[in-house]
Design a protein around this motif. Sequence first.
Motif, PDB file in Angstrom:
ATOM      1  N   ALA A 108       8.956 -14.674  12.296  1.00 24.42           N
ATOM      2  CA  ALA A 108       9.101 -13.976  11.013  1.00 24.42           C
ATOM      3  C   ALA A 108      10.519 -13.429  10.853  1.00 24.42           C
TER       4      ALA A 108
ATOM      5  N   LEU B 124       9.688 -11.624  -0.095  1.00 20.27           N
ATOM      6  CA  LEU B 124       9.129 -11.939   1.225  1.00 20.27           C
ATOM      7  C   LEU B 124      10.048 -11.470   2.354  1.00 20.27           C
TER       8      LEU B 124
ATOM      9  N   GLY C   4       9.669  -7.620   2.906  1.00 15.09           N
ATOM     10  CA  GLY C   4       8.368  -7.094   3.305  1.00 15.09           C
ATOM     11  C   GLY C   4       8.139  -7.160   4.807  1.00 15.09           C
TER      12      GLY C   4
ATOM     13  N   LEU D 291       5.620  -7.678   8.117  1.00 11.20           N
ATOM     14  CA  LEU D 291       4.529  -8.575   8.477  1.00 11.20           C
ATOM     15  C   LEU D 291       3.239  -7.761   8.583  1.00 11.20           C
ATOM     16  N   PRO D 292       2.158  -8.192   7.926  1.00 14.23           N
ATOM     17  CA  PRO D 292       0.891  -7.448   8.003  1.00 14.23           C
ATOM     18  C   PRO D 292       0.373  -7.372   9.436  1.00 14.23           C
TER      19      PRO D 292
ATOM     20  N   MET E 223      -3.661 -12.470   8.111  1.00 13.43           N
ATOM     21  CA  MET E 223      -2.746 -12.154   7.013  1.00 13.43           C
ATOM     22  C   MET E 223      -1.290 -12.350   7.431  1.00 13.43           C
ATOM     23  N   ALA E 224      -0.985 -12.055   8.690  1.00 14.41           N
ATOM     24  CA  ALA E 224       0.377 -12.250   9.190  1.00 14.41           C
ATOM     25  C   ALA E 224       0.741 -13.732   9.180  1.00 14.41           C
TER      26      ALA E 224
ATOM     27  N   ASN F 270       1.360 -14.771   5.606  1.00 15.25           N
ATOM     28  CA  ASN F 270       2.685 -14.314   5.166  1.00 15.25           C
ATOM     29  C   ASN F 270       3.785 -15.181   5.765  1.00 15.25           C
TER      30      ASN F 270
ATOM     31  N   ARG G 132       3.934 -18.385   3.856  1.00 17.35           N
ATOM     32  CA  ARG G 132       4.593 -18.204   2.554  1.00 17.35           C
ATOM     33  C   ARG G 132       6.109 -18.132   2.726  1.00 17.35           C
ATOM     34  N   MET G 133       6.566 -17.447   3.772  1.00 15.14           N
ATOM     35  CA  MET G 133       8.004 -17.384   4.032  1.00 15.14           C
ATOM     36  C   MET G 133       8.555 -18.768   4.354  1.00 15.14           C
TER      37      MET G 133
END
Length: 141
Positions: A66, A101, A104, A106-107, A112-113, A116, A119-120
Motif C-alpha cells: 500500500a 486513494l 487515505g 488502509l482499513p 476491506m484493506a 482498497n 482500487r489503488m
Amino acid sequence: MTFSAVVRQSIYPVRPWTPPLSGGELATVLDRLRGWTAFDGGALIDDVAAALDDVPPTEGDTEELAERLRGHLMRLVTVAVAAEADQDAAAAQLVERARTLGAGALPGERRMAVGNLRRMGWTAGELLERLVALRCLREVA
C-alpha cells in the motif's frame, strides 16, 4: 612564432555578475535533488500486478505494498499536473481518484484493506495508461 593582439576597452558598462539563487535556495535545490528518485515504470507495473493478483498479498506485505502504491499514485499525479494532463476529462477523474486513494489510510479489516489495495492498483494502472495515451509518459515495457 609570436602574435600581437590589441585589446579594446568596452564602451558599454558591464554590471557585475550576481548569482541567480541565494545560498539557502541552492541548499533547498540540492536537498530536493538528493531526495529525487527516477520514475520506475517496471516497479509500478509489478506493484499493480501484485495488488490485482488473484491471490492477495499476505497480511504483512499488505501495508508495504500500500505504501509503494501510494508513492506511485502521488508520482503519477505529479506527472499529470506538470504535463497539464488534468485538462483531459478522463485523466482529471483519475487524478482526483488517485489523490483520494493516496491520502487515505488502509482499513483495519483484512477484506476491506485488500479491496482498497486493489482500487489503488487499478487506479495506478489506469492513470499510467492514460498518461501514456496522452504522451506524458513513455510506454513501460
